[in-house]
Design an enzyme around this catalytic site. Structure first.
Site, PDB file in Angstrom:
ATOM      1  N   ARG A  84      -2.341 -13.599  -2.410  1.00  0.00           N
ATOM      2  CA  ARG A  84      -1.505 -12.436  -2.692  1.00  0.00           C
ATOM      3  C   ARG A  84      -0.774 -12.611  -4.024  1.00  0.00           C
ATOM      4  NH1 ARG A  84       3.243  -9.304   0.666  1.00  0.00           N
ATOM      5  NH2 ARG A  84       3.772  -7.949  -1.074  1.00  0.00           N
ATOM      6  N   ARG A  93      -1.942  -5.043  -1.771  1.00  0.00           N
ATOM      7  CA  ARG A  93      -1.854  -6.453  -1.418  1.00  0.00           C
ATOM      8  C   ARG A  93      -2.948  -6.835  -0.429  1.00  0.00           C
ATOM      9  NH1 ARG A  93       3.140  -5.173   1.070  1.00  0.00           N
ATOM     10  NH2 ARG A  93       3.709  -4.397  -0.962  1.00  0.00           N
ATOM     11  N   ASP A  96       0.223  -8.812   3.795  1.00  0.00           N
ATOM     12  CA  ASP A  96       1.690  -8.829   3.788  1.00  0.00           C
ATOM     13  C   ASP A  96       2.112  -9.106   5.235  1.00  0.00           C
ATOM     14  OD1 ASP A  96       4.412  -8.214   3.018  1.00  0.00           O
ATOM     15  OD2 ASP A  96       4.144  -6.196   3.816  1.00  0.00           O
ATOM     16  N   ASP A  98       5.506  -9.414   7.519  1.00  0.00           N
ATOM     17  CA  ASP A  98       6.955  -9.205   7.530  1.00  0.00           C
ATOM     18  C   ASP A  98       7.529  -9.528   8.905  1.00  0.00           C
ATOM     19  OD1 ASP A  98       6.984  -8.219   4.912  1.00  0.00           O
ATOM     20  OD2 ASP A  98       6.557  -6.182   5.594  1.00  0.00           O
TER      21      ASP A  98
HETATM   22  N1  PH2 Z   1       3.686  -1.705   3.117  1.00  0.00           N
HETATM   23  C1  PH2 Z   1       4.505  -1.482   2.119  1.00  0.00           C
HETATM   24  C2  PH2 Z   1       4.566  -0.217   1.410  1.00  0.00           C
HETATM   25  N2  PH2 Z   1       3.709   0.783   1.937  1.00  0.00           N
HETATM   26  N3  PH2 Z   1       2.131   1.556   3.470  1.00  0.00           N
HETATM   27  C3  PH2 Z   1       1.346   1.331   4.524  1.00  0.00           C
HETATM   28  N4  PH2 Z   1       0.591   2.302   5.013  1.00  0.00           N
HETATM   29  N5  PH2 Z   1       1.291   0.110   5.150  1.00  0.00           N
HETATM   30  C4  PH2 Z   1       2.035  -0.935   4.694  1.00  0.00           C
HETATM   31  O1  PH2 Z   1       1.954  -2.048   5.268  1.00  0.00           O
HETATM   32  C5  PH2 Z   1       2.875  -0.728   3.584  1.00  0.00           C
HETATM   33  C6  PH2 Z   1       2.899   0.550   2.987  1.00  0.00           C
HETATM   34  C7  PH2 Z   1       5.452  -2.513   1.666  1.00  0.00           C
HETATM   35  O2  PH2 Z   1       5.441  -3.629   2.416  1.00  0.00           O
HETATM   36 MG    MG Z   2       5.951  -5.151   3.915  1.00  0.00          MG
HETATM   37 MG    MG Z   3       6.538  -8.522   2.889  1.00  0.00          MG
END
Ligand code: PH2
Ligand code: MG
Ligand code: MG
Length: 168
Positions: A84, A93, A96, A98
């Site tokens: 990443r 990315r 990710d 979280d």
């Molecule tokens: N994550 C983001 C910003 N926008 N949009 C979708 N559909 N899914 C995500 O995981 C995502 C996003 C920032 O972490």
């Molecule tokens: Mg995120």
């Molecule tokens: Mg994150």
């Protein structure tokens, strides 16, 4: 031991494979037991540059004896494994990961905000979360129930943005 919920997303490369591999790496870690995996959802990008690919999003439930900071560091190390690169906020990315929730803790530290500060607005995180967390889970800091958070988010957003594509 704490119960925590992680949100996973990616929109570069084969995101379903990447997310599955990321979950496997998390599951292999000492101190993390994966207790639930949601289905995978294809979701329209929210924010960030226009024209980026759709995402695959999922959520997992874990039981962990890592501290929130240790859990975050491990999630970031898994993201690094997928190469990443952070260029722009909300940019595309590979993976990710979280921390959405960590027990009933509220944490505001540099780089670590729990519950995830945008959780209540993000259906792409809430819908998978509902599959791995009880609907009456109390979301800190005010203890509002997960089902009520989802109801409020759904009424503010467009449900047609969600398309189920992969089942583990
Ligand atoms: N994550 C983001 C910003 N926008 N949009 C979708 N559909 N899914 C995500 O995981 C995502 C996003 C920032 O972490
Ligand atoms: Mg995120
Ligand atoms: Mg994150």
């Amino acid at each position: 031991m704490a119960e925590a919920y992680l949100g996973l997303g990616g929109n570069l490369g084969d995101s379903a494979v990447n997310l599955r591999t990321a979950v496997e790496r998390l599951a292999l870690t000492d101190g993390i037991t994966v207790t639930g995996i949601s289905k995978f959802y294809r979701t329209a990008p929210v924010g960030g540059p226009s024209g980026q690919p759709h995402y695959i999003n999922a959520a997992i439930a874990v039981v962990t004896d890592l501290t929130p900071r240790q859990l975050l560091d491990y999630c970031l190390s898994v993201e690094c494994h997928f190469g990443r690169v952070r260029r722009e906020r909300w940019g595309p990315r590979t993976v990710d990961i979280d921390i959405l929730l960590y027990g009933s803790l509220v944490i505001e530290q540099p780089g670590l905000s729990v519950p995830h500060p945008m959780l209540r607005e993000r259906l792409f995180a809430l819908i998978p979360l509902c599959e791995v967390a009880p609907p009456d889970l109390e979301i800190p800091p005010d203890g509002i129930r997960l089902r009520d958070v989802v109801r409020a988010a759904k009424s503010a957003l467009e449900p047609s943005e969600f398309e189920l594509v992969v089942t583990l």
